[in-house]
Enzyme design. Structure first.
Site, mmCIF file in Angstrom:
data_model
loop_
_atom_site.group_PDB
_atom_site.id
_atom_site.type_symbol
_atom_site.label_atom_id
_atom_site.label_comp_id
_atom_site.label_asym_id
_atom_site.label_seq_id
_atom_site.Cartn_x
_atom_site.Cartn_y
_atom_site.Cartn_z
ATOM 1 N N CYS A 257 0.804 -1.234 0.000
ATOM 2 C CA CYS A 257 0.000 0.000 0.000
ATOM 3 C C CYS A 257 0.833 1.278 0.000
ATOM 4 O O CYS A 257 0.830 2.017 -0.977
ATOM 5 C CB CYS A 257 -0.938 -0.010 1.196
ATOM 6 S SG CYS A 257 -2.132 -1.354 1.110
HETATM 7 N N1 NAD Z 1 -2.792 -5.946 1.651
HETATM 8 C C1 NAD Z 1 -3.277 -4.933 2.322
HETATM 9 O O1 NAD Z 1 -2.930 -4.719 3.488
HETATM 10 C C2 NAD Z 1 -4.278 -3.977 1.699
HETATM 11 C C3 NAD Z 1 -4.963 -3.097 2.547
HETATM 12 C C4 NAD Z 1 -5.909 -2.239 2.003
HETATM 13 C C5 NAD Z 1 -6.126 -2.241 0.617
HETATM 14 N N2 NAD Z 1 -5.427 -3.094 -0.186
HETATM 15 C C6 NAD Z 1 -5.734 -3.066 -1.618
HETATM 16 O O2 NAD Z 1 -6.537 -4.193 -1.931
HETATM 17 C C7 NAD Z 1 -6.235 -4.676 -3.244
HETATM 18 C C8 NAD Z 1 -5.838 -6.144 -3.178
HETATM 19 O O3 NAD Z 1 -4.649 -6.258 -2.412
HETATM 20 P P1 NAD Z 1 -4.157 -7.627 -1.789
HETATM 21 O O4 NAD Z 1 -3.076 -7.273 -0.835
HETATM 22 O O5 NAD Z 1 -5.315 -8.430 -1.321
HETATM 23 O O6 NAD Z 1 -3.535 -8.326 -3.094
HETATM 24 P P2 NAD Z 1 -3.153 -9.873 -3.246
HETATM 25 O O7 NAD Z 1 -2.135 -9.922 -4.332
HETATM 26 O O8 NAD Z 1 -2.856 -10.474 -1.918
HETATM 27 O O9 NAD Z 1 -4.497 -10.555 -3.758
HETATM 28 C C9 NAD Z 1 -5.080 -10.280 -4.993
HETATM 29 C C10 NAD Z 1 -5.644 -11.575 -5.565
HETATM 30 O O10 NAD Z 1 -6.297 -11.273 -6.805
HETATM 31 C C11 NAD Z 1 -6.092 -12.366 -7.692
HETATM 32 N N3 NAD Z 1 -6.354 -11.909 -9.047
HETATM 33 C C12 NAD Z 1 -5.579 -11.138 -9.858
HETATM 34 N N4 NAD Z 1 -6.208 -10.923 -11.029
HETATM 35 C C13 NAD Z 1 -7.395 -11.551 -10.969
HETATM 36 C C14 NAD Z 1 -8.485 -11.680 -11.862
HETATM 37 N N5 NAD Z 1 -8.490 -11.100 -13.069
HETATM 38 N N6 NAD Z 1 -9.557 -12.429 -11.480
HETATM 39 C C15 NAD Z 1 -9.565 -13.032 -10.274
HETATM 40 N N7 NAD Z 1 -8.568 -12.929 -9.360
HETATM 41 C C16 NAD Z 1 -7.496 -12.190 -9.709
HETATM 42 C C17 NAD Z 1 -4.666 -12.783 -7.419
HETATM 43 O O11 NAD Z 1 -4.425 -14.109 -7.835
HETATM 44 C C18 NAD Z 1 -4.596 -12.625 -5.880
HETATM 45 O O12 NAD Z 1 -4.936 -13.826 -5.224
HETATM 46 C C19 NAD Z 1 -5.146 -3.757 -3.779
HETATM 47 O O13 NAD Z 1 -5.749 -2.726 -4.501
HETATM 48 C C20 NAD Z 1 -4.532 -3.181 -2.515
HETATM 49 O O14 NAD Z 1 -3.946 -1.921 -2.744
HETATM 50 C C21 NAD Z 1 -4.525 -3.975 0.335
#
Ligand code: NAD
Length: 415
Positions: A257
């Site tokens: 993030c």
């Molecule tokens: N990790 C955090 O602490 C956090 C906190 C707040 C917001 N976010 C935001 O949330 C969002 C997700 O982050 P995350 O950390 O969960 O990412 P992540 O990489 O852990 O998970 C994302 C998932 O999406 C899947 N994916 C990718 N393309 C896809 C598609 N076309 N169809 C289906 N699945 C698909 C991936 O395989 C993965 O499992 C980002 O925008 C991030 O900025 C993350």
């Protein structure tokens, strides 16, 4: 109610579990078949979601890789990654892929919510037209909203239920539908007037942290010159009960993030001939922090009569923050690369990170490696480590997290 969650990562999996724990039928979809298979076996791959909590869901959460399985859902929440490209511009390709697949199976009256962090205008200008390729109109035939995720991996004092949820729909009825959905799992919903306002709210929260971290990091550099203990100053300033919020200096920012999200806003601002100088300056200072830490390491070794070239340096903690195993954008990775360029023999110990494949390293046993290192460098302060013992057993320790405050020893250097 049946809910689909697209993207079962750090954000999507805990969210899917939260819905299922409230008795909703949840269809979790991920493009990675290994994640789908693991969930089918009842195995979690996210530290904050123990496998036992999946077993307790009693079949309420099913994992799939097929978008047609979402057509029976009342609501679909998208939680896919939103990283930066190599040229540090927003990479919305995951969202575009997910939206394109979803458009092919979108149903009348469904609610679609984007949770991925992004610049203001994404839901309206980028997501909406893709979903409307279905022939359905947003706000009329289906509902569309943005609701930012506020999860903080490793945190236990605030949960999905007790963290207020910001929601902004394309129309009033879109907001109403999204509020109904999230009311099932959150005690407090904060409605804003549009998806754009909700998108910018999330960016403000993260930029606020990035700017304040940069401020104390800069202060730490100045304190080194002035010979003042930055931790003493931060501790003392934190005694003010109002008008001050504590941020600690450190080796730089990591995670998915803070090093990424602010640049989503500077990109959008540039489209409007506007330059977000606070964001750029904070990014510059925070990105430089690992370089500064390596200079401190070189100095500490030099003061002990040792060259960095050939020195055995042990990093304690390589994940981006304490208590978790996520190494994305971790400053430790940069420190390792920089030290290797200087010829150091680098190893690490991290109870949460068994190996760093790209660097061809695996976590070394703590006791042996502390004793044999020329320098032990505390980069991420996992709470399970006894730092007094680390100082006692090491030739030289440098602490970038301030966890050794209160310990006075001639072999100890603090940021
Ligand atoms: N990790 C955090 O602490 C956090 C906190 C707040 C917001 N976010 C935001 O949330 C969002 C997700 O982050 P995350 O950390 O969960 O990412 P992540 O990489 O852990 O998970 C994302 C998932 O999406 C899947 N994916 C990718 N393309 C896809 C598609 N076309 N169809 C289906 N699945 C698909 C991936 O395989 C993965 O499992 C980002 O925008 C991030 O900025 C993350």
């Amino acid at each position: 109610m049946r809910v689909g969650v697209v993207g079962l990562g750090y954000v999507g999996l805990p969210l899917a579990v939260a819905f299922a724990e409230e008795g909703l039928e949840v269809v979790g979809l991920d493009a990675d078949p290994r994640k789908v298979d693991a969930l089918a076996e009842g195995e979690s791959y996210i530290e904050d979601v123990p496998s036992e909590s999946l077993a307790a869901l009693d079949g309420k959460l099913t994992a799939t890789g097929r978008y047609p399985d979402l057509s029976s859902c009342d609501a679909v929440v998208i939680c896919v990654p939103t990283p930066l490209t190599n040229s540090r511009e927003p990479d919305l390709s995951y969202m575009v892929d997910a939206a394109t697949s979803l458009a092919a199976v979108l149903q009348k009256d469904q609610l679609v919510v984007l949770e991925s962090t992004t610049y203001p205008g994404t839901t309206r200008e980028r997501l909406r037209p893709i979903l409307e390729e279905s022939g359905l109109a947003a706000g009329r035939d289906f509902h569309l909203a943005f609701s930012p995720e506020r999860i903080d991996p490793g945190r236990t004092d605030f949960t999905i239920r007790t963290t207020p949820k910001v929601v902004g729909g394309l129309t009033e009825s879109c907001t109403k539908r999204a509020v109904e959905l999230y009311s099932r799992i959150c005690d407090e919903i904060v409605e804003v007037s549009s998806p754009d306002a909700a998108e910018l709210t999330k960016l403000l929260e993260n930029i606020f942290r990035s700017v304040n971290i940069a401020l104390v990091n800069e202060l730490a550099m100045l304190c080194e010159r002035l010979g003042i203990n930055v931790w003493e100053v931060v501790d003392a300033a934190s005694s003010k009960p109002f008008g001050f919020m504590r941020f600690d200096p450190g080796p730089g920012m990591g995670g998915h993030c803070l090093p990424v999200d602010p640049f989503y806003l500077s990109y959008k601002a540039r489209e409007h001939d506007f330059y977000t100088e606070f964001i750029e300056l904070a990014g510059k200072i925070n990105q430089n922090q690992p370089h500064w830490c390596v200079r401190r390491i070189e100095r500490a070794l030099n003061d002990a009569g040792k060259a960095t070239n050939g020195a055995k340096v042990l990093l304690l903690g390589v994940s981006y923050k304490a208590g978790v195993g996520d190494t994305r954008e971790s400053p430790a990775l940069k420190i390792i690369r920089l030290l290797r360029e200087l010829g150091a023999d680098v190893s690490y110990h991290d109870p949460h990170v068994a190996e760093l494949q790209d660097l061809e390293l695996s976590s070394a046993p703590l006791d042996e490696s502390v004793g044999s290192a020329d320098l032990v460098c505390i980069v991420t302060a996992h709470p399970t480590i006894d730092y007094q013992r680390v100082v006692d057993d090491s030739a030289l320790v440098i602490d970038f997290r301030g966890v050794t405050r209160g310990i006075e020893a001639s072999n100890l250097v603090r940021l």
